[in-house]
Every structure is written in structure tokens, then in C-alpha cells.
Design an enzyme around this catalytic site. Structure first.
Site, PDB file in Angstrom:
ATOM      1  N   HIS A 288       0.880  -1.109   0.076  1.00 29.66           N
ATOM      2  CA  HIS A 288       0.036  -0.165   0.020  1.00 29.66           C
ATOM      3  C   HIS A 288       0.864   1.290   0.174  1.00 29.66           C
ATOM      4  O   HIS A 288       0.308   2.343  -0.212  1.00 29.66           O
ATOM      5  CB  HIS A 288      -1.300   0.069   1.124  1.00 29.66           C
TER       6      HIS A 288
ATOM      7  N   ASP B 175       1.290  -7.674   2.195  1.00 33.65           N
ATOM      8  CA  ASP B 175       1.394  -6.280   2.105  1.00 33.65           C
ATOM      9  C   ASP B 175       2.798  -5.777   1.842  1.00 33.65           C
ATOM     10  O   ASP B 175       3.359  -5.319   2.551  1.00 33.65           O
ATOM     11  CB  ASP B 175       0.681  -5.475   3.166  1.00 33.65           C
TER      12      ASP B 175
ATOM     13  N   SER C  23       4.015   2.332   8.389  1.00 35.18           N
ATOM     14  CA  SER C  23       3.712   1.344   7.219  1.00 35.18           C
ATOM     15  C   SER C  23       4.957   0.993   6.460  1.00 35.18           C
ATOM     16  O   SER C  23       5.594   1.817   5.921  1.00 35.18           O
ATOM     17  CB  SER C  23       2.872   1.821   6.146  1.00 35.18           C
TER      18      SER C  23
HETATM   19  N1  ARG Z   1      -4.647   0.147   7.272  1.00 29.41           N
HETATM   20  C1  ARG Z   1      -3.245   0.112   6.872  1.00 29.41           C
HETATM   21  C2  ARG Z   1      -2.372   1.371   7.103  1.00 29.41           C
HETATM   22  O1  ARG Z   1      -2.875   2.406   7.333  1.00 29.41           O
HETATM   23  C3  ARG Z   1      -3.291  -0.297   5.394  1.00 29.41           C
HETATM   24  C4  ARG Z   1      -3.949   0.620   4.555  1.00 29.41           C
HETATM   25  C5  ARG Z   1      -3.925   0.021   2.988  1.00 29.41           C
HETATM   26  N2  ARG Z   1      -4.857  -1.129   2.828  1.00 29.41           N
HETATM   27  C6  ARG Z   1      -6.064  -0.885   2.426  1.00 29.41           C
HETATM   28  N3  ARG Z   1      -6.835  -2.020   2.259  1.00 29.41           N
HETATM   29  N4  ARG Z   1      -6.627   0.384   2.198  1.00 29.41           N
HETATM   30  O2  ARG Z   1      -1.123   1.474   7.147  1.00 29.41           O
END
Ligand code: ARG
Length: 714
Positions: A85, A225, A649
Site C-alpha cells: 500500500h 502487503d 507502514s
Molecule cells: N490500514 C493500513 C495502514 O494505514 C493499510 C492501508 C491500506 N490497505 C487498504 N486495504 N486500504 O497502514
């Protein structure tokens, strides 16, 4: 005997459990005795191996990926891992309808196939210095209303320091100075920014974002991811813009990778760039966060996302264009929903009220009148600020959702005056670039119009005060008919189409410019925002001043324990253990998931849970190479007690020996109040297991040569 060992282990666990909270500054690790706690928790390497100013350390393997994520170096040739991401925008950027790498994945089979990206940088932190005293001296002359240095003063200060340093004038070096502990101290960071960063590999979106928005912020998780890039530099290893002559960056230090099986209780630490936390809020401020920030965000985004989703489902080309915009919106939309719920479920406000009681007692005992009054002054400020901030947030979300607008409306009538001159030519270029910027490859004019149609009535219903165009244009000229207004604005405005634009550029008039609907809309939106921001700085100056006192007081009150500063997208470290949790009565979550779970979640009717055939084949054959657990299962994700937030992240999750065991990529639903209050029982960091990543690269992507480039500790 066994019992004794167990109880000693249990003791070590509880000692450590208390210490999981904290985003520690590496440069204070020794001074704050954080390193001692880390060792108690299981760390087997020395402080200097983690952070050193004299020799390469783990810190040199970690950097800022892009504008808001973390990445880590995993080979001597500048190979970098981060989350999928985090690479998402770059992957979407190199994708087209014919070569859709976002959808299908991409694996460079040789270095010549590594793909150049646009607007992507990797930033190392070269130097960190405490400059509190110097900044305070400067502040004595420049009294700032907020009691802390303003952003522009800090920028000027950092520039001055860079110019006086040994890095002055060198390509790629930047300086940044930031307040810590609510402005009670300041640090200067020298950064080295590499701008030639190329895509090496990524799994297809269905793997890299497996579970989609449904699984986002949730455990059990099965998302792979990660994405992989390489930093390129000039022949001397210095930052340079993209060039075919650039070479992979030779890195003095890279993370070794551990393929060892993970056990509950194993030491784990995360190094990276947490973006923002507000752990020192008062109860009244938390209410503002819920009602005036999270709620407006939820209201506006729910509607925008409904419109986007409909368009994306109807047309794969729109799905590609809006993939990143949708994910960005949905991420903190869901976070806002989860945070409001978790604040209630976890009794966060009640906890803060307790803390305020203790603080009042401490203030009284200390006989410090500033401390004694500060919380009630914050509460009083929040009474006015709450309703104001709700209006501001509604508007900010609304304005951000609509792309068909410009900042500089004066260009158009200026062009009408200057056409035919050199200035006119320059203005024409600017106007054309405005057009290009709006109608870029990820924009659909009709989708944007539909978003505005949906938001105009919603915003009018929610907001108490509206920008002038509602009355002066929509009511006056369109009898309040929102759709008629939008249709005309999106078809007749100068920037609505290339045809309109060319017509205007050939035969401009200031009358046309002044009557242009989109320009009028833009001007009205902009002046509304400027007015609101002027009021906002008034409030935030007051709040900053009070927070400086409150945080100083809290630090004094907790003098015996090391205190950490709120996250501000600077390099931090958090340590803890691999550990599951219990989300509710009778339910316990194991600390890891396996590929079995991917197959269980598979749903051919839901693109969020699509499993590619190749992965199914590898699963059938159990062709996991050296990446499986002893029981033959392939671990996908795991949990740690590390204290992370957005910005972390992509961060490396590192074991007791300083080796990479995974990549942090999410937080869990039950503790989404974590940015405000860390809950030792519930808060977990969700990580993708490095063995799942390597399996993807090696077996699924067919790139064993990339794994060979890494340093593997079996
Ligand atoms: N919640 C995670 C973050 O903020 C991943 C976001 C990306 N994934 C998604 N399904 N939108 O780091």
C-alpha cells in the site's frame, strides 16, 4: 524445574508488557535507559548496533519511503522493501490498461527491467542533533504567539543550520527542525534524499491487498502487503535525478533476514517513521477528536466513496484510475469509525479523566499555578473550538473530494489582458498546465461531477455556514438546482474540456473569465477556506501554548519513567514481543495466520478475496521451499505488541539479533483508539511475515536471484 523456568519467563513477560508503549527516539536510547528495557525484553545486540553516530547501524537501513511511509534496505545494492500500500501510487503510476501491474503484479527478471517511477524518493536520516537551546535563544527575539516556533520559523532555522554544515550545497541534502514534547525540545535532522527509485517487484493487488477494505484494520489478516524497489544513484553514490547512467546504490549496511520460525514471546522491535499521535490529549480534546474530526470525515467520505465505488464497479478503466484515491479515502474513513468505537469500548475518556485527577493532585502538591489551571483552560478553549473545528473539517473533506477546481483564478483574466506578449505566453503555459493537472491520467470528469452532485446537498445539510457560491450562484442562477449547476459547470467552464480551453486561449476575454462557473466556484471555496484557517491559527496557537505546559507537567509528574514524545514522522523505535490477544470474552487470537486462511477466505464473487491460480497451485503442492514452519505450514502474517501508527507502514520488524522478520503494515480494530491511548492488553501491530514475502518473490514471482542478493540467516 520446568515450572521455575516458566515462572521466570512469565515475570520477564510482565516486566516487558509494561514497556511496549512508546515510540522512542534512537538518540535518547541510552540516556533514557530504554536500551536496558530492550535487553530485558530479549534484545541480544548492543545499543551501538541499533543506533550509532560513528559506525553503520540498523538506523542506516531504514528510511522514509515516498512521502509518508517507511522502507528498509535489504541488500548491498540498494534493494528496498516496503508495503504494497506504500508502493501503491508508484505501481499505479507505471500501470496502463494494457500493462496493468497493479492488477497483475510485476517482477523484474533483471536489473534492466526495473521500472523508473515518478515522484518517488527514498530518504535516509544522516544526522540528528538536539538544538533546543539554540531554538529557544532564537525564540527570545521572535516571540511567537503559540509559544513554540512556527513552521516557517523552523524552516528558516533548519535552512540556516544546513547552510552552515558540512552538507551545505551538496545535492540531495535537506534539513528539518521539529518540536518534540509539545515544543519543550527541538531536534534538527539532516536528510539525504534519493530520487531515482525503481520498481523491482510487486505481487498482484489481489495478493498485496488481499482482504481489501473489508480486512483493513483487522485481524486475522492474510495480506501480503509488500512491494520492492531499488535506489539508484550517480556513479559516486550520490543522489541524482533519474538517468540511464545511474547505478544501484551501494549501501554500507543492510538488514539480514531471518527465516527462523517465530514463537510467542519472541523479541520484536520496529524502526520507522510514525506520522502522528496525540497521546497527551485531555478528555475534552478527545471529544473534539470524535465529534469534530472523525464524524465529519465519516459523513463526507461515506458519500464520496459510494459514488466512486459505483463508477469503479461499472468500468475497469475507472477502477484503475481511482484505485489509489479510493484506498486513501477508505483507509482513514474506516479508521475514524473504528477509533470512535474503540474510544468508547476501551473507556479512553474515563481513563483520561482519571489522569486529569492525578495531575490536579500533583499540581496542587507542586504548588504550580500554571499546572493547576492548564486543564480547565484547555476545556474552556474546546467549548468554542469543537463546533468551529467540526465546520472546518466538514469543509476540508468536502473541498478535498472535488478535483475540478483551481487555486489561482486570477491567471485567466490576466491572460486576457496580456495575450500576444511574452507574459501572455507564460500565462498560457500555466493555464495549460492547470488543465493537465486536473485532467491527468487518473481523473474522470464525469465521476468528479457525480461526486460534487452528491456532496453539494449533503454538505449544505451538515454545515451551518456555506461558501458564498451556494447563494450567489446555485440559488440565484439555478434556482437551487444542484445538478443543473454541476452540469453547466462541468460542460461550459474553460477547463471543462480541451475544446473549451483552446477556444478561450484563442479568444480570451476577462468577461468570460469572470463569469466562468468553475473559476467562481473555486474562488468562493478558496476564500471560505482562508477565512476558516485564519480562525484556526488563533485556536491552535492557544492550544499549543497550553499543551506545552500540560506536557511539561505530565513529564514532571512521571519523572521516574522514561517519557516519549508524540509521533511527528521522525525516526523512532518501539520494542516488544510477538504476541496474540483476546479481543473479547472467550475469544483468543493466535499470533500468526497461515496460507490455509487465504484459501478459507477465498471468494470468487468478491474481488477483495480473489486468490490467483498460481498461488492455489503452490498451496496444493505445498511448494514453500525453505519458507515454511516445521509443521509444513506457510505463515502469512503475525502480531507483535509494538507501538506503531500510520507512517510506520513498511517498517522493518526486527528480532533480538537485529535481523528482519517481517514488515509492519497495520493496527488492529479493537485498539484504533491507539493514536490517543495505548492499550497494553489490546493494541497490536500487524506484520507480514518475511518468509511469506520471500516465498512470493522466489516461488510466486519466479525471482530467486533477488532472494540471492539478500543476506539470509536460516
Ligand atoms: N490500514 C493500513 C495502514 O494505514 C493499510 C492501508 C491500506 N490497505 C487498504 N486495504 N486500504 O497502514
Amino acid at each position: 524445574m520446568r515450572k521455575v523456568i516458566l515462572s521466570i519467563f512469565a515475570l520477564a513477560m510482565t516486566l516487558c508488557a509494561k514497556a511496549d508503549e512508546g515510540m522512542w527516539m534512537l538518540q535518547l536510547m541510552k540516556e533514557q535507559h530504554v536500551i536496558d528495557q530492550m535487553k530485558k525484553c530479549g534484545l541480544r545486540i548492543e545499543a551501538d548496533d541499533v543506533y550509532s553516530t560513528t559506525k553503520p547501524s540498523l538506523k542506516d537501513c531504514v528510511g522514509i519511503f515516498g512521502g509518508g511511509c517507511t522502507g528498509e534496505v535489504v541488500s548491498a545494492d540498494g534493494l528496498v522493501l516496503t508495503n504494497h500500500h506504500c508502493g501503491f501510487d508508484a505501481i499505479q503510476g507505471v500501470s496502463t490498461d494494457e500493462h496493468n501491474y497493479l492488477k497483475n503484479g510485476y517482477w523484474a527478471k533483471s536489473r534492466s527491467e526495473e521500472l523508473a517511477t515518478k515522484n518517488l524518493a527514498f530518504t535516509f536520516i544522516v544526522d540528528i542533533t538536539d538544538v533546543t537551546e539554540e531554538v529557544e535563544n532564537e525564540m527570545k527575539d521572535k516571540k511567537s504567539a503559540s509559544g513554540i516556533m512556527t513552521a516557517s520559523q523552523l524552516k528558516a532555522f533548519a535552512q540556516k543550520k544546513l547552510a552552515a554544515s558540512k552538507y551545505a550545497g551538496k545535492a540531495g541534502y535537506r534539513a528539518e527542525c521539529l518540536p518534540f514534547f509539545a515544543g519543550n525540545s527541538y531536534y534538527l535532522f539532516i536528510k539525504k534524499v534519493y530520487k531515482d527509485v525503481r520498481l523491482v517487484g510487486t505481487p498482484p493487488q489481489c495478493v498485496g491487498k488481499f482482504g481489501g477494505e473489508t480486512d483493513n484494520w483487522m485481524w486475522p489478516r492474510h495480506t501480503c502487503d509488500f512491494s520492492m524497489f531499488r535506489i539508484y544513484a550517480d556513479k559516486n553514490g550520490e543522489p541524482a535525478d533519474f538517468s540511464a547512467d545511474n547505478v544501484p546504490l551501494k549501501c554500507p549496511k543492510h538488514l539480514a533476514i531471518s527465516l527462523k520460525e517465530l514463537n510467542e514471546g519472541d523479541y520484536a522491535m520496529v524502526m520507522g517513521f510514525p506520522g502522528s499521535t496525540e497521546r497527551y490529549l485531555t478528555a475534552s480534546e478527545i471529544k473534539v477528536r470524535m465529534e469534530s474530526e472523525n464524524t465529519p470525515r465519516i459523513i463526507i467520505r461515506t458519500e464520496r466513496q459510494r459514488v466512486l465505488k459505483e463508477a469503479m464497479q461499472a468500468d475497469p478503466s475507472i477502477a484503475l484510475k481511482y484505485a489509489s484515491k479510493y484506498a486513501h479515502s477508505a483507509n482513514y474513513w474506516k479508521n475514524a469509525i473504528g477509533m470512535n468505537k474503540a474510544i468508547v469500548d476501551n473507556k479512553v475518556i474515563e481513563g483520561k479523566l482519571e489522569q486529569e485527577k492525578a495531575f490536579a493532585a500533583f499540581a496542587e502538591k507542586a504548588g504550580n499555578s500554571e499546572y493547576e489551571t492548564v486543564v480547565s483552560l484547555i476545556d474552556a478553549l474546546m467549548k468554542d473550538y469543537g463546533p468551529f473545528y467540526r465546520e472546518l473539517m466538514l469543509f476540508v473533506e468536502f473541498r478535498r473530494a472535488v478535483e475540478f477546481k483551481v487555486d489561482d483564478v486570477s491567471l485567466f483574466s490576466a491572460y486576457a489582458d496580456k495575450k500576444g506578449t511574452d507574459d501572455g505566453k507564460a500565462l498560457e503555459k500555466k493555464i495549460r498546465s492547470l488543465y493537465e493537472r486536473i485532467h491527468d491520467k487518473d481523473y474522470d470528469h464525469k465521476v468528479d461531477a457525480n461526486v460534487l452532485k452528491a456532496l453539494l446537498p449533503l454538505y449544505a445539510k451538515e454545515a451551518k455556514q456555506l461558501p458564498t457560491f451556494y447563494k450567489d450562484i446555485v440559488e440565484k442562477n439555478f434556482k437551487g438546482n444542484y445538478n443543473a449547476f454541476v452540469d453547466e459547470m462541468y460542460s461550459k467552464s474553460i477547463l471543462a474540456s480541451e475544446e473549451n480551453l483552446n477556444k478561450f486561449l484563442a479568444k480570451p476575454s476577462s468577461k468570460l473569465a469572470n463569469n466562468d462557473l468553475m473559476l467562481k466556484f473555486s474562488a468562493s471555496m478558496r476564500s471560505f477556506l482562508q477565512d476558516k484557517y485564519a480562525d484556526y491559527s488563533g485556536y491552535s496557537d492557544k492550544a499549543n501554548l497550553l499543551h506545552k505546559i500540560y506536557v511539561r507537567g505530565l513529564c514532571k509528574m512521571n519523572e521516574k519513567n522514561p517519557v516519549y514524545s508524540d509521533a511527528n514522522f521522525t525516526l523512532r523505535m518501539t520494542y516488544g514481543n510477538v504476541k496474540g490477544y483476546s479481543p473479547k470474552d472467550a475469544l483468543t487470537y493466535r499470533y500468526y495466520t497461515t496460507l490455509e486462511g487465504v484459501m478459507q477466505k477465498e471468494d470468487p464473487n468478491n474481488d477483495e478475496f480473489e486468490v490467483p491460480q498460481r498461488l492455489k497451485d503452490l498451496f496444493q503442492k505445498k511448494d514453500y521451499g525453505r519458507y515454511a514452519n516445521k509443521d509444513g505450514k506457510l505463515v502469512t502474517c503475525f502480531l507483535t505488541t509494538n507501538d506503531i501508527t500510520g507512517g510506520n507502514s513498511g517498517s522493518p520488524v526486527i528480532n533480538a539479533d537485529g535481523q528482519l522478520i517481517g514488515l509492519a503494515f497495520d493496527g488492529n480494530w479493537e485498539s484504533l483508539s491507539g493514536d490517543i491511548h495505548f492499550d497494553n492488553e489490546l493494541q497490536r501491530c500487524i506484520c507480514v511475515d518475511i518468509r511469506y514475502v520471500l516465498f512470493m518473490i522466489d516461488k510466486f514471482g519466479g525471482c530467486p536471484q533477488i532472494v540471492q542478493e539478500m543476506t539470509i540467516a536460516e
